[in-house]
Design a protein around this motif. Structure first.
Motif, PDB file in Angstrom:
ATOM      1  N   PHE A 170       0.484 -12.793 -40.465  1.00 39.53           N
ATOM      2  CA  PHE A 170      -0.820 -13.403 -40.193  1.00 39.53           C
ATOM      3  C   PHE A 170      -0.700 -14.255 -38.940  1.00 39.53           C
ATOM      4  CE2 PHE A 170      -0.514 -12.826 -44.778  1.00 39.53           C
ATOM      5  CZ  PHE A 170      -1.669 -12.098 -45.047  1.00 39.53           C
ATOM      6  N   ALA A 171      -1.613 -14.115 -38.026  1.00 43.26           N
ATOM      7  CA  ALA A 171      -1.525 -14.845 -36.761  1.00 43.26           C
ATOM      8  C   ALA A 171      -1.722 -16.330 -36.984  1.00 43.26           C
ATOM      9  CB  ALA A 171      -2.564 -14.312 -35.787  1.00 43.26           C
ATOM     10  N   THR A 172      -2.651 -16.694 -37.842  1.00 39.99           N
ATOM     11  CA  THR A 172      -2.949 -18.108 -38.087  1.00 39.99           C
ATOM     12  C   THR A 172      -3.228 -18.313 -39.562  1.00 39.99           C
ATOM     13  OG1 THR A 172      -5.318 -17.808 -37.716  1.00 39.99           O
ATOM     14  CG2 THR A 172      -3.956 -18.368 -35.775  1.00 39.99           C
ATOM     15  N   THR A 173      -3.224 -19.566 -39.901  1.00 40.62           N
ATOM     16  CA  THR A 173      -3.572 -19.906 -41.290  1.00 40.62           C
ATOM     17  C   THR A 173      -5.019 -19.540 -41.593  1.00 40.62           C
ATOM     18  OG1 THR A 173      -1.993 -21.748 -41.202  1.00 40.62           O
ATOM     19  CG2 THR A 173      -3.640 -21.785 -42.956  1.00 40.62           C
ATOM     20  N   THR A 174      -5.874 -19.687 -40.597  1.00 46.92           N
ATOM     21  CA  THR A 174      -7.290 -19.322 -40.792  1.00 46.92           C
ATOM     22  C   THR A 174      -7.412 -17.855 -41.130  1.00 46.92           C
ATOM     23  OG1 THR A 174      -7.969 -21.041 -39.239  1.00 46.92           O
ATOM     24  CG2 THR A 174      -9.557 -19.286 -39.708  1.00 46.92           C
ATOM     25  N   GLU A 175      -6.646 -16.998 -40.444  1.00 48.93           N
ATOM     26  CA  GLU A 175      -6.678 -15.567 -40.746  1.00 48.93           C
ATOM     27  C   GLU A 175      -6.188 -15.310 -42.157  1.00 48.93           C
ATOM     28  OE1 GLU A 175      -5.371 -11.376 -38.648  1.00 48.93           O
ATOM     29  OE2 GLU A 175      -3.950 -13.051 -38.646  1.00 48.93           O
ATOM     30  N   LEU A 176      -5.144 -16.029 -42.581  1.00 50.00           N
ATOM     31  CA  LEU A 176      -4.667 -15.871 -43.943  1.00 50.00           C
ATOM     32  C   LEU A 176      -5.741 -16.243 -44.949  1.00 50.00           C
ATOM     33  CD1 LEU A 176      -2.523 -15.501 -46.126  1.00 50.00           C
ATOM     34  CD2 LEU A 176      -1.748 -17.855 -45.670  1.00 50.00           C
ATOM     35  N   GLU A 177      -6.398 -17.387 -44.733  1.00 48.04           N
ATOM     36  CA  GLU A 177      -7.448 -17.817 -45.668  1.00 48.04           C
ATOM     37  C   GLU A 177      -8.624 -16.842 -45.669  1.00 48.04           C
ATOM     38  OE1 GLU A 177      -8.358 -21.713 -44.380  1.00 48.04           O
ATOM     39  OE2 GLU A 177      -6.592 -22.642 -45.312  1.00 48.04           O
ATOM     40  N   GLU A 178      -8.986 -16.317 -44.491  1.00 49.91           N
ATOM     41  CA  GLU A 178     -10.068 -15.320 -44.445  1.00 49.91           C
ATOM     42  C   GLU A 178      -9.656 -14.053 -45.175  1.00 49.91           C
ATOM     43  OE1 GLU A 178     -12.880 -12.967 -41.175  1.00 49.91           O
ATOM     44  OE2 GLU A 178     -11.410 -14.447 -40.507  1.00 49.91           O
ATOM     45  N   GLY A 179      -8.370 -13.650 -45.018  1.00 50.14           N
ATOM     46  CA  GLY A 179      -7.884 -12.464 -45.736  1.00 50.14           C
ATOM     47  C   GLY A 179      -7.941 -12.671 -47.236  1.00 50.14           C
ATOM     48  N   ILE A 180      -7.591 -13.878 -47.695  1.00 50.33           N
ATOM     49  CA  ILE A 180      -7.673 -14.169 -49.135  1.00 50.33           C
ATOM     50  C   ILE A 180      -9.111 -14.031 -49.628  1.00 50.33           C
ATOM     51  CG2 ILE A 180      -7.414 -16.009 -50.837  1.00 50.33           C
ATOM     52  CD1 ILE A 180      -5.010 -17.032 -49.210  1.00 50.33           C
ATOM     53  N   GLN A 181     -10.081 -14.571 -48.876  1.00 48.38           N
ATOM     54  CA  GLN A 181     -11.496 -14.468 -49.278  1.00 48.38           C
ATOM     55  C   GLN A 181     -11.970 -13.013 -49.304  1.00 48.38           C
ATOM     56  OE1 GLN A 181     -13.567 -16.915 -50.437  1.00 48.38           O
ATOM     57  NE2 GLN A 181     -11.713 -18.183 -50.411  1.00 48.38           N
ATOM     58  N   GLN A 182     -11.530 -12.242 -48.303  1.00 49.79           N
ATOM     59  CA  GLN A 182     -11.914 -10.829 -48.291  1.00 49.79           C
ATOM     60  C   GLN A 182     -11.380 -10.096 -49.525  1.00 49.79           C
ATOM     61  OE1 GLN A 182     -10.527  -9.134 -44.610  1.00 49.79           O
ATOM     62  NE2 GLN A 182     -12.145 -10.097 -43.366  1.00 49.79           N
ATOM     63  N   PHE A 183     -10.113 -10.372 -49.866  1.00 47.44           N
ATOM     64  CA  PHE A 183      -9.524  -9.688 -51.008  1.00 47.44           C
ATOM     65  C   PHE A 183     -10.191 -10.148 -52.307  1.00 47.44           C
ATOM     66  CE2 PHE A 183      -6.200  -9.052 -54.250  1.00 47.44           C
ATOM     67  CZ  PHE A 183      -5.966  -7.698 -54.060  1.00 47.44           C
ATOM     68  N   ARG A 184     -10.445 -11.438 -52.438  1.00 44.48           N
ATOM     69  CA  ARG A 184     -11.121 -11.932 -53.636  1.00 44.48           C
ATOM     70  C   ARG A 184     -12.525 -11.337 -53.764  1.00 44.48           C
ATOM     71  NH1 ARG A 184      -9.698 -18.477 -53.610  1.00 44.48           N
ATOM     72  NH2 ARG A 184      -7.493 -18.276 -54.261  1.00 44.48           N
ATOM     73  N   ARG A 185     -13.227 -11.231 -52.623  1.00 44.55           N
ATOM     74  CA  ARG A 185     -14.565 -10.639 -52.661  1.00 44.55           C
ATOM     75  C   ARG A 185     -14.497  -9.193 -53.118  1.00 44.55           C
ATOM     76  NH1 ARG A 185     -17.813 -10.495 -47.142  1.00 44.55           N
ATOM     77  NH2 ARG A 185     -16.140  -9.002 -46.658  1.00 44.55           N
ATOM     78  N   ALA A 186     -13.510  -8.437 -52.612  1.00 42.78           N
ATOM     79  CA  ALA A 186     -13.364  -7.038 -53.001  1.00 42.78           C
ATOM     80  C   ALA A 186     -13.041  -6.916 -54.487  1.00 42.78           C
ATOM     81  CB  ALA A 186     -12.278  -6.379 -52.159  1.00 42.78           C
ATOM     82  N   VAL A 187     -12.175  -7.806 -54.990  1.00 43.09           N
ATOM     83  CA  VAL A 187     -11.872  -7.785 -56.429  1.00 43.09           C
ATOM     84  C   VAL A 187     -13.123  -8.110 -57.240  1.00 43.09           C
ATOM     85  CG1 VAL A 187     -10.541  -8.926 -58.241  1.00 43.09           C
ATOM     86  CG2 VAL A 187      -9.437  -8.340 -56.074  1.00 43.09           C
ATOM     87  N   LEU A 188     -13.890  -9.091 -56.780  1.00 47.21           N
ATOM     88  CA  LEU A 188     -15.124  -9.461 -57.498  1.00 47.21           C
ATOM     89  C   LEU A 188     -16.097  -8.288 -57.563  1.00 47.21           C
ATOM     90  CD1 LEU A 188     -16.597 -11.837 -58.863  1.00 47.21           C
ATOM     91  CD2 LEU A 188     -17.677 -12.307 -56.656  1.00 47.21           C
ATOM     92  N   GLU A 189     -16.193  -7.521 -56.477  1.00 41.89           N
ATOM     93  CA  GLU A 189     -17.077  -6.350 -56.483  1.00 41.89           C
ATOM     94  C   GLU A 189     -16.624  -5.327 -57.508  1.00 41.89           C
ATOM     95  OE1 GLU A 189     -17.058  -4.956 -52.503  1.00 41.89           O
ATOM     96  OE2 GLU A 189     -18.427  -6.504 -51.753  1.00 41.89           O
ATOM     97  N   ARG A 190     -15.274  -5.142 -57.656  1.00 40.43           N
ATOM     98  CA  ARG A 190     -14.779  -4.201 -58.649  1.00 40.43           C
ATOM     99  C   ARG A 190     -15.122  -4.682 -60.064  1.00 40.43           C
ATOM    100  NH1 ARG A 190     -13.699  -3.066 -54.125  1.00 40.43           N
ATOM    101  NH2 ARG A 190     -15.719  -2.128 -54.347  1.00 40.43           N
ATOM    102  N   ILE A 191     -15.022  -5.995 -60.289  1.00 42.50           N
ATOM    103  CA  ILE A 191     -15.375  -6.548 -61.606  1.00 42.50           C
ATOM    104  C   ILE A 191     -16.864  -6.343 -61.890  1.00 42.50           C
ATOM    105  CG2 ILE A 191     -15.511  -8.663 -62.979  1.00 42.50           C
ATOM    106  CD1 ILE A 191     -13.057  -9.678 -61.461  1.00 42.50           C
TER     107      ILE A 191
END
Length: 512
Positions: free
Chosen positions: A419-440
């Motif tokens: 991850f280039a920055t911590t911000t990118e890491l946090e954005e990646g976490i939100q993207q993955f959580r959003r995708a999991v929420l859509e599956r639920i």
């Protein structure tokens, strides 16, 4: 013999009577006896004439009395009684009851015959056989005729009675027909009154429903847009709705007549007309549609799928209501996905470790796919997928992911790192959580959202709705419109009686 019959008329003159009876050769009768018999007969005739006159005057006076005012009778009734009485008087012979004249003539003949027989010698009559035969013939003919006349009179009376009964029956039939007609009119009037009352009460029930709906919508709109002009409209609608509800409930509070119900229904209808003319939800949707139009300008295919900006606005409102009906947890997840705020860990089931779900979410999360595509996604490493899912759904995910955790390999942050920055890491976490929420969400309910547009219902797929929401959020105006619609939908979801379809139809008219 015929000549001797003149004695009936000549008895008052003894000399003439004697000449007729004995041919002028009999001895002259005593003048005193002849004058006595003649005077008696004349007196009888005078009495009979007087009796007829008095009887006629009495009957005529009775007829005139019928014209006097009768207690409780109208002038027309009095006049009718008088005319009927005079008609009866004029129908009598000589103005006396029928048979009176015949009785007087018969009485005179009897007295005359008896007098001739009694005073036969004094009158110088040789024999009275012919006279007795003549009297018998006259009396027999009279009483025979009277008997026949009685039968005829009885027949006439029966005919008259039958005619009167027939007339009475016809009159009774007419009265019965009139009563039936009046009964039909009364029933028709009663049916019309019942129908009018039913329509008025149906109008009141509809007004109560619309007013309650409008009040709820006004409160919702005022809460989601307190600083916008819509808040003033919502306040006015709230006041009108309260007035309409007061009218309806005051009518339903007790027994009132049909006129009061109709008047209340008319007033409630006027208030409802004002309410629907200032529908705050329709204005909110119309305003949001304007903001969404610019945000979706480049997504032509997506716009057609969701029914345009109005379809997206309606899908957000209807989707929130549908999610709320499924359950509170599903509703919270659905609203969080539309608002696209940071996804709290309370939205996810505790201990979630579905590797298939993690791999499916990894495919649509751009940042994590780039980082873990070759190590987890391509080899379908289920253990690493479960570890990534469990680590991402922990509060310290931003610390654990760079260091690695169990089967999850480290992904450092910084130059040359994953991850280039911590911000990118946090954005990646939100993207993955959003995708999991859509599956639920899809596991619970993947059915399209049906939007009742004026042109017809449109079924908006869940995936298309999410894509349209993400596209609209790229534009500040679209994002603001979605926020207002999502919050309004969240509030309206708690009010199952609210009819969103009417507001969408009015919003479509305002938009066009």
């Amino acid at each position: 013999m015929p000549a001797r019959l003149l004695v009936l008329l000549l008895l008052p003159s003894p000399v003439l009577a004697q000449q007729v009876i004995v041919g002028g050769s009999a001895a002259a009768a005593a003048p005193e006896a002849a004058w006595l018999v003649g005077g008696g007969i004349g007196l009888i005739l005078t009495l009979l004439a007087t009796l007829i006159i008095l009887l006629h005057r009495s009957i005529r006076r009775s007829a005139e009395w019928c014209g006097e005012p009768l207690p409780g009778a109208s002038a027309a009734d009095v006049q009718e009684a008088r005319l009927r009485a005079f008609a009866l008087v004029h129908g009598m012979p000589l103005g006396v009851p029928e048979g009176t004249v015949r009785a007087c003539i018969g009485l005179f003949i009897i007295i005359l015959g008896v007098a001739a027989i009694v005073f036969q010698r004094q009158l110088g009559l040789g024999t009275t056989g012919e006279l007795a035969g003549l009297l018998g013939t006259v009396l027999g003919f009279y009483f025979g005729t009277r008997s026949t006349s009685g039968d005829r009179e009885a027949a006439r009376e029966a005919t008259r009675t039958a005619a009167e009964k027939t007339a009475e029956a016809a009159s009774a039939h007419q009265r019965a027909d009139a009563a039936l007609a009046r009964e039909g009119e009364i029933r028709a009037e009663a049916a019309h009154t019942i129908e009018s009352d039913s329509k008025a009460r149906a109008t009141l029930a509809s007004a109560e429903r619309i007013a309650s709906n409008a009040r709820t919508i006004a409160e919702v709109v005022a809460s989601v847009a307190p600083d916008l002009p819509l808040a003033r409209t919502a306040a006015r609608v709230t006041t009108l709705a309260d007035t309409a509800l007061t009218v309806v409930r005051s009518t339903a509070a007790g027994a009132v007549d049909t006129g009061a119900v109709a008047e209340a229904a008319s007033r409630a209808s006027s208030l409802v007309a004002e309410i629907t003319g200032d529908d705050p939800l329709a204005k909110l949707v119309s305003t949001a549609t304007g903001g969404l139009s610019g945000a979706l300008r480049g997504a032509t295919g997506l716009v057609a799928t969701i029914g345009g900006p109005l379809g997206l606005a309606g899908a957000v409102l209807m989707g929130a209501a549908g999610a709320f009906r499924i359950g509170t947890e599903h509703y919270r997840r659905w609203v969080a996905r539309v608002l696209d705020r940071p996804y709290g860990l309370d939205l996810y089931p505790e201990g979630l470790s579905d590797a298939a779900m993690a791999l499916a979410a990894l495919e649509v999360a751009p940042i994590f796919r780039r980082v873990y595509g070759e190590t987890i996604l391509s080899p379908r490493d289920l253990a690493a997928a479960r570890a990534l899912l469990a680590t991402t759904l922990r509060p310290e995910a931003a610390t654990l992911i760079p260091a690695g955790d169990g089967a999850l390999r480290p992904a450092p942050v910084g130059e040359g790192g994953a991850f280039a920055t911590t911000t990118e890491l946090e954005e990646g976490i939100q993207q993955f959580r959003r995708a999991v929420l859509e599956r639920i969400l899809d596991q619970t309910d993947s059915a399209p959202v049906t939007v009742p547009l004026p042109t017809g219902p449109v079924a908006v797929p869940q995936a298309a709705l999410r894509a349209a929401v993400d596209a609209a959020r790229e534009d500040p105006g679209g994002a603001a419109a979605l926020d207002q619609l999502a919050m309004a939908g969240a509030r309206l979801a708690h009010e199952p009686g609210v009819d969103i379809a009417d507001s969408l139809a009015r919003a479509a008219k305002e938009t066009t």
